[in-house]
Structures are given as C-alpha cells and as structure tokens.
Design a protein around this motif. Sequence first.
Motif, PDB file in Angstrom:
ATOM      1  N   ARG A  16       0.852  -1.204   0.000  1.00 14.67           N
ATOM      2  CA  ARG A  16       0.000   0.000   0.000  1.00 14.67           C
ATOM      3  C   ARG A  16       0.881   1.247   0.000  1.00 14.67           C
ATOM      4  NH1 ARG A  16      -5.568   0.899   2.580  1.00 14.67           N
ATOM      5  NH2 ARG A  16      -5.649   3.090   3.022  1.00 14.67           N
ATOM      6  N   GLY A  65      -1.057  -1.448  -3.725  1.00 16.63           N
ATOM      7  CA  GLY A  65      -2.305  -0.709  -3.841  1.00 16.63           C
ATOM      8  C   GLY A  65      -2.035   0.743  -3.512  1.00 16.63           C
ATOM      9  N   ILE A  66      -3.000   1.590  -3.832  1.00 18.04           N
ATOM     10  CA  ILE A  66      -2.785   3.012  -3.541  1.00 18.04           C
ATOM     11  C   ILE A  66      -4.143   3.690  -3.357  1.00 18.04           C
ATOM     12  CG2 ILE A  66      -2.581   3.513  -6.029  1.00 18.04           C
ATOM     13  CD1 ILE A  66      -0.689   5.851  -5.208  1.00 18.04           C
ATOM     14  N   PRO A  67      -4.349   4.355  -2.212  1.00 15.62           N
ATOM     15  CA  PRO A  67      -5.586   5.107  -2.043  1.00 15.62           C
ATOM     16  C   PRO A  67      -5.712   6.164  -3.139  1.00 15.62           C
ATOM     17  CG  PRO A  67      -4.480   4.840   0.069  1.00 15.62           C
ATOM     18  CD  PRO A  67      -3.520   4.382  -0.990  1.00 15.62           C
TER      19      PRO A  67
END
Lengths: 144, 459
Positions: A16, A65-67
Amino acid sequence: MKKIAIALFGEEVSPRFGGSMRFLVSEIGSDGAGAAAVEEADAVSPDRIPAWLESLGVSAVICGGIPRRYQADLEALGIEVIWGVIGPARNALEAYARGTLERDQFLCRGGRRGGRRRRRCCRPQELGDHDPGSKRAGNESKPG
Amino acid sequence: MRRESKPRRLSAEEVAIILDSVADGVFTVDRDLVITSFNRAAEEITGFTADEAIGERCYNVFRSSVCQGGCLLAESIRTGLNRSGLEVNILNRKNEEVPISVSTAVLRGRDGELLGGVETFRDLSAVEQLRRETRRRYTLGDLVSKNHRMQAVFALVDDVAASTAAVLIEGETGTGKGLLARAIHDRSARCERPFIAVNCGSLPDTLLESELFGHVAGAFTDARQARQGRFELADGGTLFLDEIGDMSLAMQVKLLRVLQDGTFEPVGASQARRVDVRILAATHRDLKERVGRERFREDLYYRINTVRLRLPPLRERPEDIPLLVDHFVARFNELTGRGLTGRRVSGVSPQAMRALLRYRWPGNVRELEHAIEHAFVLVKDRTIGLQHLPVEISGKVPVESDESEGGGAGGSVLDDAERRVIEEVLAKHGGNRAAAGRELGVSRTTLWRKMRRLGIRLR
C-alpha cells in the motif's frame, strides 16, 4: 532515461502506497535498469510523499495498492502510477526495465481474469531463477 | 439426558460450508501470514476469489492501512492474545478503499502447537455511509454540533449567507465565532473573493487604524512604504471584525463612516477610497450592556446587528463533547499520519470521557481541541486515557468560566520562554517596540499582539 520509484515493504513491493517511507529508486535506460538505491522520504506525513518523489525527478511509481487521493496527487504531478504489483521489488524493477512487467504477471490490476492464482505473479519459475525451497524469488523471510 | 455416543467430528468440507454461510469475512493464515482459508464473505468484501487469495501473504490481498506497521493478526500470533474492534480500511481488488472492523485470534493445534491465526472482518461501508450522513447533518464548515441551539444557528446560515445583511456573532472565546463567519462567507455569493479577519481587541488604536485602513508611505515613523489595509484587501469579499466590543470609541467613529458610505482614508492619505465589503462582526462581550454604559456607540451597534447569531458555550452543550472528541481524534490521526501507520488513535477511555464531560471548558471548543492535541503527543497506545489529558482536566478540578479574554488552558513552558525572550529584547532596546521587533524578526503589530497575550507591559 526514466527514473522510477518502487514503494518498499522490507525487500518487497509495498502492498500500500503511504504505508512506508522507503522507496527503491532507479533510472531505466535503453540498456535496462541502472544501479538501484533505497531512498527514504524525508516527509513527516505520507501526504508529502508525492512532492518528494517529484523533487527526485521520478516519473513512475510502482506499488501494490494506492488510495485514490495519493494516486490523484501523483498523477497531478505528472507521475505515472502502476499499482497491483506484488513480490520482490528488485524483480519487479528488472521486469519493468525489460518491459515485461505485465507479461510476467507482476501486475494484478483488478480486472485481470482467468487462470489460477493470477496474483501470484512473481513466482520464481516466472522469473527464471527457480528455487523450489522458496515461495518467492529472493525473499524467503517475510518483511518486517 | 445422556448421550448414547460421542458426536462425530465435522469434516473440513463441512467446516468450510459453515464458514461460507457466515456473513462476516473469515480467513486463516499460517505462521508466515500466508492465507490458508478464505470464506465466501471475504471474497465478496475484497473482490478476490479464495483461489487467488489462498497461498498469498495476507498483506498483499488486504493492503490495509495497518498492514505495514500495526498488523493485529501478527500481534495475535506473536502474543497469543485475541484482539478486536480495530477499524481500518483495506483496498479491494479494484483498488477502492473499503472500511472494515477487524477481530483476530491465534490458532493452535490439539497439542497446543502454534498453527497461525484467524481473522474475522466486517464491511463497514454502510456504517461509514451512515456516519458520513450524521457528520453532514451535524457539521457546518468546520463547526460540529448536534445541540439544538447550534442546529438552529446552522439552519439560518444559508439564508444569512444569501443576504447582504450585517451579522453580529456572539459567543465566548473559543466557541467558533471565526469558523461561523467563515462558513457564512463560504456559502455567500462572495465566496470566490477574499475572507479577511481582524482581531480588533488585540491592537491599540494607532495600529488598528493602520491595520484596517492601511497607510501611505511616511504616514508615521516606521511607515517607509505604503501598505494596504484590511478593508482594501477584502474588497469584493468579507471582512470579519472579531472582538469588535473591545474597539475604542474613537475607532468606532471611523468604522461607522465606512459602514455608512463605504469610503475610508488610509492613515496619512488625503483622498478617500471606496470599497465593497460585507461586514461580519463578533464579540464575546454583551454589546447591549456596553451601549448602556456608553462604551459602545448605539448607531454602530444597530449598523452591525442586522442579524444576530449566538453560539452557546461548550459547558451548555455537553452532548457535543463526544462528537467533538471524535472529530478532533479523526483530524489529528490524519494530521499526524497515525491513521496510515497503524498507530491510529481510536478514541478516549470511559474515564477520560467522564473527565472531559465533567470539566467546565472555560476556553470552549478551542480548549478541547488543544486537550486532544496534547493527548496525541503523550498517547502511545490506541486509546487516550485520563493520564494523557492536561492536568486541569484529568485532575478533576472544575474551573469556573471567568469570561477572560485569553480563555484556553493557561500559560505553558513555551509561553514562559517566549515572555522571557521578549522582555529581554525590549529591555535591551529601552522599550522601543519597532527595534525589538526587528531583532526578533517580527513586525511591530505581531510583537504587540504577543506582548498583550503574554501580559507583558512596558515599564
């Protein structure tokens, strides 16, 4: 030459973006990846990481993943975001330099379908350095 | 009743069927955090199939805000303790954030050997949606309240913003008068133009006049260059005059002239200038009473008082304290980055909440904000306890409101240090504020404000 940064979790691609301040940074040229160095963001908050990466001259970021808000911030600075990558960071870097990141199935963009365990994209046999004793290339112990 | 025979043990397949019928997500991992089972609800919440997830390390599937530095499952496996109630957000297969609550436990074999861990998790998207709706209903700009008097104020704001009426906001220090003024400006047709705030109570007349109206070069000793005043800076927008009740009668006359005909003269100028500014004023004093004592001009009082909004003090709306605590905890989690590093503060302990509810809050919401900020510095765990609160709150000593101007939690070590330095520099320059300000690297106005706040008087 293109400079890329891979978000790190131990030796692996960080699952993340924003969860860690460490990045594997390397320049990619026509002859592949140059020397890679681990850089630590001098940011007090993950919100500042995009500006820090821009100051390094990074033009692409690789992560698990990435917000959305970080993705938007990075793209607003002209930095490409490649998310959905798992496994040892150096292997991902080599695959990216070879232009085979997607073909080697490091990528697990949500829409990918078919086949068993598509997300296990950095298995040793896919990288040509098979180690039957290890679940992952070059990463027998879990990151801490 | 006596059993005839021992009940048969369920098969692994039957256990899997049971787990798939559970509404919460359930998965198990081995000691290396590699997923060994993944139920149907887990598939639905994450978007990954069991086939994709099993064999993968859990952090690569869940990609939560605590995976890299606060993993509850790893903690349960390490300590053998069950953990529950942590709220985090994960990234689903489409890279969308999904809020979940998490409970974890260690898994041991029949002989007590460590097998790994089990995690159950619940999708909080609907709960989060409801929270957002509640927040929206209880929020106006940066103001948060469910108190009926505050809600009545909130209900008026859109109409007030749409009008051009002068507004007087009353309330004790720290109740959010500035935030209300900002909310009115942000909802008005002037929202794209400047919002300029001036604290009229913190400056002596000469400085306030220059601050409001500006000055021309050479207007007074330190005025080497012309400077725009706040009225000009706010042209087309809103000027917020805070603590207008502390303004001198002489300044009130000058202000009245601008309000009556829209013109003013910068200090030292001979020609009047015209501006289009909406005035919002605020005070912690009883202006009507000051009019009666001839400390405030009656004509000005009626000029600024077309609409009057009153913000009640925090001690009269204790139902807002839990809401405000949640609001500030969420804000400081974000500001400090704790929400993303696994050190997220989840709230306050029941004892701490009791102390917060018992306290009188002379500094109102601003003091509560500072108390939570203070606790964030000290807290190491996820819960703010009594010991993390400022001593005047945790010490259970109720403090009576004295309506004092400063409000807040009183002097600090930093204030003492700042006071000492300013006094030394002033003494060095024989009380010359301009010279002292130059040495300290602050303007004369800023130095004056600091002196006033710290109670420094020139000898």
